[in-house]
Write an enzyme that holds these catalytic residues in place. Structure first.
Site, short mmCIF file in Angstrom:
data_model
loop_
_atom_site.label_atom_id
_atom_site.label_comp_id
_atom_site.label_asym_id
_atom_site.label_seq_id
_atom_site.Cartn_x
_atom_site.Cartn_y
_atom_site.Cartn_z
N GLU A 242 1.00 -1.17 -0.04
CA GLU A 242 0.09 -0.10 0.23
C GLU A 242 1.12 1.29 -0.06
O GLU A 242 1.66 1.50 1.03
CB GLU A 242 -0.87 -0.04 1.30
CG GLU A 242 -1.88 -0.93 1.36
CD GLU A 242 -2.99 -0.99 0.30
OE1 GLU A 242 -3.24 0.06 -0.39
OE2 GLU A 242 -3.97 -1.88 0.41
N CYS A 276 -2.63 9.12 2.73
CA CYS A 276 -2.17 8.55 1.60
C CYS A 276 -3.03 8.72 0.33
O CYS A 276 -2.50 9.12 -0.86
CB CYS A 276 -2.00 7.02 1.56
SG CYS A 276 -3.30 6.08 2.38
N GLU A 373 4.39 13.16 -4.17
CA GLU A 373 3.51 13.25 -3.19
C GLU A 373 4.18 14.10 -2.19
O GLU A 373 5.37 13.94 -1.80
CB GLU A 373 3.24 11.59 -2.59
CG GLU A 373 2.44 11.51 -1.20
CD GLU A 373 2.38 10.19 -0.72
OE1 GLU A 373 3.47 9.79 -0.62
OE2 GLU A 373 1.32 9.96 -0.55
#
Ligand code: NAD
Length: 480
Positions: A242, A276, A373
């Site tokens: 993940e 996330c 990110e």
């Protein structure tokens, strides 16, 4: 000699506690304990009803201790106690309650087979679903308890595996308290082994360990890539990843802006942008662009920053000095590349890792802060004209974790939901999580799914059993 590391209150930068730092030898010892517990069958051979009751009881204990766990989470991570109390802790408990239900479904099936491989033969064929064995879990700091215990461990335990967990070294407190609750609930010793320690040391050893059967990893794409290499170079253990995201959120010009503006603002600023699937790239249709930029910037200005333990706080500090430096670095890179800030952009105060909620306009898909990110409270807002333009922009990323769309047009909502390459689509909502819904990434946001049936099944092996019924004959075999 036992080595310690300090865990820090990110609001004050003061030390909260010294934590024993596990290294390679501790991981090795934990893997032996998990292997012995697995081989003894102290967990996997328990009756399904017993395992189910223990997991359900653990969910209850998490709720009974919710105030303490929420407080620990706030102290260690910086998030408001109130947020941990209504989000992190009940969602963790719910995952144990939910996964307890799956324990009773660890069943195979009887499969009708043909005689093509062995002409004339008759078989009774069936499948068995079994736990994988010893699972190594490696987890991040943004939802320390929810991800380590809820997303990862609940499914893993429900399927009958034993666990070695290496939690984030930045936020070890809540998961250590959880370990005590697990014993109190009746999980036998050796089934859950928690080893706080550094990624480069304890984490690396766990991912390359020859006697670990699977790794469940949640963290950055960069670390995930390293873990894959370690797996390839060791025993080819199974893996679920993940990873990171750079999720598009979309406001169409037919959206109800009273809902969409605060909704999109929370889509990025909730948990200080340290989600996330945070909606960090906002695409707004031309006609309403100025109104949305003004609305989101005003919303950002009203967010009250402070210590997570103050009742008035809406946004706490970032988790660490490292994270503060990373986020401020991305803000600077946006400015250097010609983007414009409508609000925020600065560090706040001289104690604690506080950064203002920040909104950028005049960005484009080439900019570093739009491609990478950030994992902080920083939003870029770009305009789009029609659906085709929008889908191209939204999918122009190496990630594929979350996405959102705000619209009152059902047809547009479903068209976009289908066209977006991401594991989750939120329509007229954002950051909704449920134990029963799968969560995971397309593209470089990961492999596999956490939560839901998919997560449970990902912690099992399927065995195929053939029983020949018509006596033993010498025949030719078709081999795979
Ligand atoms: P990170 O990758 O730096 O660390 C995650 C974990 O990996 C930590 O426990 C760390 O100690 C460990 N680690 C570091 N180096 C390692 C190595 N060489 N070998 C083995 N383990 C190692 O991530 P982070 O900063 O803790 O968390 C933020 C990241 O996590 C973001 O990228 C975020 O998107 C991602 N994340 C993803 C999800 C998801 O479900 N997709 C959920 C939460 C967070």
């Amino acid at each position: 000699m036992v080595k310690d590391f300090a865990t820090i209150d990110p609001a004050t930068e003061e030390k909260l506690a010294d934590i024993a730092q596990g290294g390679v030898e501790d991981i090795d010892r934990a893997v032996i304990a998990a292997r012995q517990a697995f081989e003894r069958g102290s967990w996997s051979s328990m009756t399904p009803s017993q395992r189910q009751r223990i997991l359900y009881r653990l969910g209850d204990l998490i709720l009974e201790n919710a105030d303490e766990l929420a407080w620990l989470e706030s102290l260690d991570n910086g998030k408001p106690v109130s947020v941990a109390r209504v989000a992190d802790i009940p969602l963790t408990a719910d995952l144990f309650h939910y996964m307890a239900g799956w324990v009773r479904t660890l069943e195979g099936s009887v499969v009708p087979v043909s005689d093509i491989a062995v002409p004339g033969a008759e078989f009774h064929a069936y499948t068995l679903r079994e736990p994988i064995g010893v699972v190594g879990l490696i987890t991040p700091w943004n939802y320390p308890l929810l991800i380590a215990a809820g997303w990862q461990m609940a499914a893993c335990l429900a399927a009958g595996n034993t666990v070695v967990l290496k939690p984030s070294e930045v936020t070890p407190l809540s998961i250590l308290r959880f370990g005590e609750l697990a014993l109190e609930a009746g999980i036998p010793e050796g089934v859950i082994n928690i080893v706080p320690g550094a990624g480069s040391d304890a984490g690396a050893r766990l991912s390359s360990h020859p006697d670990v059967d699977k790794i469940g990893f949640t963290g950055s794409t960069r670390t995930g890539r390293g873990i894959l290499k370690a797996i390839a170079d060791s025993n080819l253990k199974k893996v679920t990843l993940e990873l990171g995201g750079k999720s598009p959120d979309i406001i169409m010009d037919d959206a109800d802006l009273e809902v969409a503006i605060p909704g999109a603002a929370e889509g990025i600023f909730f948990n200080h942008g340290q989600c996330c699937c945070a909606g960090s790239r906002l695409y707004v249709q031309e006609k309403i662009f100025d109104r949305v930029v003004a609305g989101i910037s005003d919303y950002a200005k009203t967010i009250r920053l402070g210590s997570g333990q103050d009742a008035d706080t809406q946004m706490g500090p970032l988790v660490s000095k490292n994270q503060e430096n990373t986020v401020l670095g991305y803000i600077q890179s946006g400015l250097d590349e010609g983007a414009e800030i409508t609000t925020g952009g600065h560090k706040v105060g001289d104690k604690g890792f506080f950064v203002e909620p920040t909104v950028f306009v005049n960005t484009n898909s080439q900019m570093k802060m739009v491609r990478e990110e950030i994992f902080g409270p920083v939003l870029s807002i770009e305009r789009f004209s029609g659906l085709e333009d929008l889908v191209q922009k939204a999918n122009n990323t190496e990630f594929g974790l979350g996405s959102g769309i705000w619209t009152t047009d059902l047809s547009n909502a479903h068209k976009v939901a289908k066209a977006i390459r991401a594991g989750t689509v939120f329509i007229n909502c954002y950051n909704v999580f449920d134990a029963a819904m799968p969560f995971g990434g397309y593209k470089q946001s990961g492999w596999g799914r956490n939560r839901g049936k998919e997560a449970f099944e990902a912690y099992t092996e399927t065995k195929a059993v053939y029983v020949r019924l018509d006596g033993i004959h010498h025949t030719s075999f078709a081999c795979g």
